[in-house]
Write a protein that holds these residues in place. Structure first.
Motif, short mmCIF file in Angstrom:
data_model
loop_
_atom_site.label_atom_id
_atom_site.label_comp_id
_atom_site.label_asym_id
_atom_site.label_seq_id
_atom_site.Cartn_x
_atom_site.Cartn_y
_atom_site.Cartn_z
N SER A 85 0.81 -1.22 0.00
CA SER A 85 0.00 0.00 0.00
C SER A 85 0.85 1.27 0.00
O SER A 85 0.32 2.36 -0.27
CB SER A 85 -0.93 0.00 1.22
OG SER A 85 -0.19 0.16 2.42
N LEU A 88 0.76 3.50 -3.06
CA LEU A 88 -0.45 4.23 -3.44
C LEU A 88 -0.36 5.71 -3.11
O LEU A 88 -0.72 6.57 -3.92
CB LEU A 88 -1.67 3.62 -2.73
CG LEU A 88 -2.18 2.27 -3.25
CD1 LEU A 88 -3.30 1.75 -2.37
CD2 LEU A 88 -2.67 2.42 -4.69
N TRP A 89 0.10 6.03 -1.89
CA TRP A 89 0.07 7.43 -1.47
C TRP A 89 1.33 8.21 -1.85
O TRP A 89 1.32 9.45 -1.87
CB TRP A 89 -0.13 7.51 0.04
CG TRP A 89 0.96 6.85 0.85
CD1 TRP A 89 0.99 5.56 1.27
CD2 TRP A 89 2.17 7.45 1.32
NE1 TRP A 89 2.14 5.30 1.97
CE2 TRP A 89 2.88 6.45 2.02
CE3 TRP A 89 2.72 8.72 1.21
CZ2 TRP A 89 4.12 6.69 2.61
CZ3 TRP A 89 3.96 8.95 1.81
CH2 TRP A 89 4.64 7.94 2.49
N TYR A 179 -9.02 -2.22 0.46
CA TYR A 179 -9.16 -0.82 0.03
C TYR A 179 -10.62 -0.40 -0.07
O TYR A 179 -10.96 0.76 0.25
CB TYR A 179 -8.46 -0.62 -1.31
CG TYR A 179 -8.57 0.80 -1.82
CD1 TYR A 179 -7.79 1.81 -1.26
CD2 TYR A 179 -9.48 1.13 -2.82
CE1 TYR A 179 -7.91 3.12 -1.71
CE2 TYR A 179 -9.59 2.43 -3.26
CZ TYR A 179 -8.81 3.43 -2.70
OH TYR A 179 -8.94 4.72 -3.14
N SER A 183 -12.01 2.86 1.77
CA SER A 183 -12.49 3.97 0.94
C SER A 183 -13.91 4.37 1.32
O SER A 183 -14.27 5.55 1.26
CB SER A 183 -12.42 3.59 -0.54
OG SER A 183 -13.26 2.48 -0.81
N GLN A 259 -6.55 10.89 -2.73
CA GLN A 259 -5.37 10.94 -1.87
C GLN A 259 -5.73 10.55 -0.44
O GLN A 259 -5.02 9.77 0.20
CB GLN A 259 -4.74 12.33 -1.88
CG GLN A 259 -3.52 12.46 -0.97
CD GLN A 259 -3.06 13.89 -0.80
OE1 GLN A 259 -3.81 14.83 -1.13
NE2 GLN A 259 -1.86 14.08 -0.30
N SER A 261 -8.24 8.70 0.66
CA SER A 261 -8.55 7.27 0.79
C SER A 261 -7.28 6.42 0.73
O SER A 261 -7.15 5.43 1.47
CB SER A 261 -9.53 6.84 -0.31
OG SER A 261 -8.96 7.01 -1.59
N CYS A 262 -6.32 6.79 -0.12
CA CYS A 262 -5.06 6.03 -0.21
C CYS A 262 -4.22 6.19 1.05
O CYS A 262 -3.66 5.20 1.57
CB CYS A 262 -4.26 6.48 -1.43
SG CYS A 262 -5.00 6.04 -3.01
N ASN A 266 -3.25 3.11 3.75
CA ASN A 266 -1.90 2.81 4.21
C ASN A 266 -1.77 3.00 5.72
O ASN A 266 -1.14 2.19 6.41
CB ASN A 266 -0.89 3.69 3.48
CG ASN A 266 0.52 3.53 4.00
OD1 ASN A 266 1.04 4.39 4.70
ND2 ASN A 266 1.16 2.41 3.69
#
Length: 325
Positions: A85, A88-89, A179, A183, A259, A261-262, A266
């Motif tokens: 993860s 992702l961010w 996720y 989310s 952003q 949600s990511c 994490n």
């Protein structure tokens, strides 16, 4: 001559020190069996207390070892997700930045904690940092609210800052983390909270014995656009070309939501890894402490038992000597 007298007197004293006490004393179902019973008196009671304590410590040690194995199994499952993860961010941080010093009026501190205890001080650390952020960003013109994830942070923050809590979410790890689940939670937070900056507090996992308290900042689209126009760290944002019918504000809105949600996904996974690692360390320490306590209790039990036997022999020999005299 003396040994013969000792044997005779031993037979005479045998009924008085019989290990089978009066039957009425064994009315309780929790009383020890006949094989474990000894002479009634202070020495017998102290030995029995130590034996019961040893049994309790052994049971506790079995529980802590089992909890350590369970935590290790959960850690292996979550650690892979947490490492994956991180990709992702990181692109969002490179594009939109992470500006903890941004001057905003509406701050929301998202505190991530666990639902269960016995995992060291990771929850207390998150709560202390959240309180520090709340104090730092509060003022006559500024407003700071809490969003709490987890029972442990809820229990600590409700006592001191109940009026500042905007949203509470618990039982986050009741189902395996993914996720989609996170989310949905992020979307619920965005719908119920007005913000200029979201400050997410969690414990970043490094190893089983190491975690680092971390704060990630997600700015609202308006603040991002303002920072980009001011030519600060987000000044390069205008160098990107926007294709399609969407305006810059709509694109920033979508990017900010994605952003958040990511980063949340994490942060939840990192905190879950830190929780299981801290629980492994705590249970391992508890198992070692139980072993040390068991060694001390065993030594105490053997000394007490030996002293009791020695005292009884001395009494028998003294009685035999008195009869001979």
């Amino acid at each position: 001559m003396a040994m013969a007298a000792l044997r005779r007197e031993g037979r005479r004293f045998a009924p008085m020190i019989s290990p089978r006490p009066i039957t009425a004393l064994r009315s309780s179902p929790l009383a020890p069996s006949l094989e474990d019973e000894g002479p009634i008196g202070v020495r017998y009671i102290s030995t029995q207390v130590v034996r019961n304590r040893m049994k309790s410590v052994k049971n506790i040690q079995k529980i802590t070892k089992a909890m350590k194995m369970v935590a290790a199994s959960k850690l292996r499952a979550i650690q892979t997700k947490a490492e994956n993860s991180r990709g992702l961010w990181q692109p969002f941080t490179a594009l939109l930045g992470d500006l903890p010093s941004a001057d905003v009026k509406k701050n929301v501190v998202v505190t991530i904690s666990s639902d269960k205890g016995l995992c060291g001080g990771i929850n207390s650390t998150s709560v202390k940092i959240s309180k520090g952020l709340h104090k730092l960003n509060s003022g006559p013109e500024n407003e700071t609210k809490y969003v709490i994830l987890g029972e442990k942070a809820k229990a600590q923050l409700v006592r001191d800052s109940k009026k500042d809590i905007e949203l509470i979410i618990t039982e986050l790890q009741k189902n395996p983390l993914n996720y989609t689940q996170v989310s949905v939670l992020a979307d619920e937070i965005l719908k119920n909270v007005e913000y200029d900056a979201l400050r997410i507090v969690f414990n970043k996992f490094h190893s089983v014995v190491s975690f680092v308290p971390t704060v990630s900042t997600v700015l609202s689209p308006e603040i991002v656009e303002r920072e980009a126009e001011s030519g600060g760290k987000l000044g390069d944002l205008d160098s990107y070309e926007v294709e399609g019918g969407e305006t810059k504000g709509e694109i920033l809105q979508n990017l900010a939501e994605f952003q958040f949600s990511c980063v949340m996904f994490n942060a939840v996974l990192e905190n879950a890894c830190s929780e299981q690692g801290a629980r492994m360390s705590a249970m391992d320490s508890s198992s070692r402490n139980a072993g040390d306590m068991l060694d001390r209790l065993t030594l105490t039990y053997n000394r007490t038992r030996q002293a009791s036997i020695t005292t009884e022999l001395i009494e028998i020999i003294s009685g035999a000597s008195a009869l001979e005299g």
